[in-house]
Design a protein around this motif. Sequence first.
Motif, PDB file in Angstrom:
ATOM      1  N   PHE A  93       0.835  -1.203   0.000  1.00 29.10           N
ATOM      2  CA  PHE A  93       0.000   0.000   0.000  1.00 29.10           C
ATOM      3  C   PHE A  93       0.869   1.252   0.000  1.00 29.10           C
ATOM      4  N   ALA A  94       1.927   1.263   0.820  1.00 29.15           N
ATOM      5  CA  ALA A  94       2.831   2.407   0.882  1.00 29.15           C
ATOM      6  C   ALA A  94       3.513   2.629  -0.469  1.00 29.15           C
ATOM      7  N   TYR A  96       2.224   2.044  -3.391  1.00 32.18           N
ATOM      8  CA  TYR A  96       1.234   2.693  -4.256  1.00 32.18           C
ATOM      9  C   TYR A  96       1.044   4.164  -3.882  1.00 32.18           C
ATOM     10  N   GLU A  97       1.153   4.475  -2.617  1.00 38.10           N
ATOM     11  CA  GLU A  97       0.973   5.857  -2.177  1.00 38.10           C
ATOM     12  C   GLU A  97       2.198   6.720  -2.486  1.00 38.10           C
ATOM     13  N   TYR A  98       3.386   6.129  -2.392  1.00 37.07           N
ATOM     14  CA  TYR A  98       4.622   6.891  -2.523  1.00 37.07           C
ATOM     15  C   TYR A  98       5.101   7.038  -3.965  1.00 37.07           C
ATOM     16  N   THR A 101       2.000   6.207 -10.280  1.00 36.69           N
ATOM     17  CA  THR A 101       1.452   5.133 -11.116  1.00 36.69           C
ATOM     18  C   THR A 101       0.780   5.749 -12.333  1.00 36.69           C
ATOM     19  N   ASP A 114      -3.495  -0.258 -13.046  1.00 36.77           N
ATOM     20  CA  ASP A 114      -2.553   0.741 -12.557  1.00 36.77           C
ATOM     21  C   ASP A 114      -1.185   0.089 -12.489  1.00 36.77           C
ATOM     22  N   TYR A 125       7.630  -4.560  -6.600  1.00 38.59           N
ATOM     23  CA  TYR A 125       6.271  -4.834  -6.158  1.00 38.59           C
ATOM     24  C   TYR A 125       5.877  -6.269  -6.516  1.00 38.59           C
TER      25      TYR A 125
END
Length: 197
Positions: A93-94, A96-98, A101, A114, A125
């Motif tokens: 999750f981190a 994808y946030e950081y 994409t 994505d 990943y």
Amino acid sequence: MSEKQPILHAVVVSAEPGNDFPKGKWRDGLCDCFSYCCRPICWNTWCFPSCLLGQVMGRVGLDALGEPTTAQLARNTFCRVVSIMVATYVVLFAMYEYFPTEKKCYDDDALCVDAFVNPNVQTLYNVIEGLVSLYMVIILCKTRSAIRKKSGIDGNGCGDCLYSWFCGLCSVGQMARHTADYETQDDACFTFNGLAV
């Protein structure tokens, strides 16, 4: 003036976990997942299979790597398996946030996903996701094999691996139903062994 002494309650844990389940054959079939519909065993099978697997491993006396261990250490298996899964989801999750994409589409926009802009991040990943998936299949296979051997059920490691790979959820549910008699025992979602204390 006398002080009241606290009342202590002891919980006895069997020295040999997992020796009281049926011998010679599985308690029920692979696809009998809904035999306890709307109970924690059913919810864990479909929504939290890694939690249920950790609970089953603890019942059978396995550690988080699927190796035999003492009853006291087996109580920690649930927490360790769940911790591995939660840590993995937090890291993914981190990522994808950081990391940025972009939407990639295939087959004339029929399939869009994505993907990370940086291909190295995408590779990392995929490697993390693949290793955790492989870990789950390996401990599922080892747990199924341990239960089958303790119960004297015919089969082999190849069959255990095939069930674990292609029928993972049903296999976890079957092992849980085999290692606990839900007709006489109450189940619970997030206890170390999946049974109400």
